[in-house]
Design an enzyme around this catalytic site. Sequence first.
Site: not given
Ligand code: ADP
Ligand code: ZN
Length: 627
Positions: A216, A220-221, A440
Amino acid sequence: MATPDSAQNKKTYFGSSWLNYLLFFVFWFWVFQSFSSQGPRPVTYNEFLGLVESGRVQSVQWGDTQLEAQAKFGIPFRDPDKVETVMTTQLAGVDETFLMKRLLELKIPVTGKIDKPSWFMQFLTSWLLPIGIIFLLYTWFLSRVRGGAASAGPFGFGKSRAKLHDKEDKEKVTFGDVAALDEAKGELEEVVDFLKNPRKYLSLGARIPRGVLLVGLPGTGKTLMARAVAGEADVPFFSLSGSDFIEMFVGVGAARVRDLFEQAKNRAPCIVFIDELDAIGQSRGGPGYSGAHDERDQTLNQLLSEMDGFDTSGGVILMAATNRPEVLDAALLRPGRFDRQVVLDPPDLVGREAILKLHCRKIQLADQVDLGMVARRTPGMVGADLANVVNEAALAAARRGVSQVESQDLEEAIDRLQLGLKKRSTVMGEEEKRRVATHEAGHTLIALSLPKADPVHRVTIIPRSIGALGATLQLPTNERHLITKEELGDRLCVMFGGRAAEEMAFGDVSTGARNDLERATETARQMVCRYGMSDQLGPQTFGLSTELKYLNTPFGRTEERNFSEKTAQAIDEEVKKMVDGQYARAREIMGSKREILDRIAAELFAKETLDRPDLDRILGEFPARKA
Ligand code: ADP
Ligand code: ZN
Ligand code: MG
């Protein structure tokens, strides 16, 4: 994310273990001192001469640089005759001949002596001390190189530096802390279930995925999701980042991988999570490969062989995250390694609202705040951005000195963050968003209208990868090996749908169609040159194309021209004819179904993602037009 134990590690390193070094040094310094102070008592030259003249010197050992003497040097009244060894100051700069003459005149026995410190002193000063200093400098240097984060001590660099989040971890994260991302959660629940009751799966003979790759965009979490899996499964969770493996010394990374798996096997069932996998997993021998990444290669090879070596029935599950799956080495994605990929999409409108709601749990939110409105104002933002919005809003409220976060604070936070995000080019303004939605919708409408085109599965205006503003996802009905000319024509038409829609709706076109046009041109050219699908030029191929490979990895191709200038012109004409024909066709379809186009575009603008059922519903509103 704050890792609770990293700060502690640092403290121990600078606390107790540096203290050890200090004690070690103090000890040797003391030994050194005590040995040197046991030598003869130093006296000045004058003093020595005085001793000689007063007849108290018994004998002298004449050295190269200094002399030693036995003299009655005792305490005047109590023990006047006590003989003690004394030592003069250095002989350098002293009238040696005079002194020698006096000693001989007074008949004081003089013997020669090679001044040499005791073997022990010599050993100490010429061996131990330099080695000690070098050792100290070396460990200091290492600790600097590692940013001081190591706690394993000077011999621990082959140790993995995985952080272990245990069951007792206070900051436990569960699926409840992850909003949106329901699809991904569903897939990962299986992993959790396996870790909870492995026997259920093993008795059925099911093969459990060995590696789960979370893919992702940044923020994106992915990291959050991995921790949630560990929290849900209630098992130890080893986490470290891909870059932790890479050190300036070749072989260290590989040793760390080995150690990590060793530790994990001892703690099974557990999860090993490698964040930012691309740091070690980049493809070997790909474009731009210099062959100079020995360390990374070794680390990757070790990882691959460890993955093959362990048995999932042992209960170790490997998870990894990356935001650049395309650069990963193909060997990592093979079955038996990261054989399951879980995609974490950026959130759509509903998802954003859910994430906002989740993060607002921790702050004092005024009642009249409409988070749906906030979600609508933040297209293109990912979870991390939204968490940031909430936090900034809380700060803004604090600055204003009020006790509740109100709409105006959120507005301010969004404005502030959007300024920064604009540069990242994923955040769209209203007008842009409308254009992307129309574009789109154009692709979608054509794909829905042409029976030979692959059915549309989903359409979205949420940027999914860097550079793309939206996507129409088509799923081929079954595995394709052959494509007919008609189908290729339809594909071209779908590719032109975006631009045609923009032209129709706005009377103007944009740069957004660049990728579509490139692909369309390439397809048309292939149809003429490779597949012999041109009526004019007939069933023959033009140009010799050779694939360039390095270590079996293709990195480009060369085209060799084997036709005349006249044919080249004919090819260009044929390509143009094909392209123009399909573009005209796209515009025609667009013109005859303008209401449907507008309808899809409007819904897409509002909801950002439309799935197949949504599309079917919209088409159902126009029964007369239905293809
Ligand atoms: P990545 O590892 O994909 O770069 P992270 O997991 O480190 O992203 O996300 C950073 C922060 O963003 C998390 O600590 C959280 O606070 C917030 N966050 C990201 N996605 C979500 C989600 N789906 N629900 C709740 N909080 C989220
Ligand atoms: Zn296109
Ligand atoms: Mg991360």
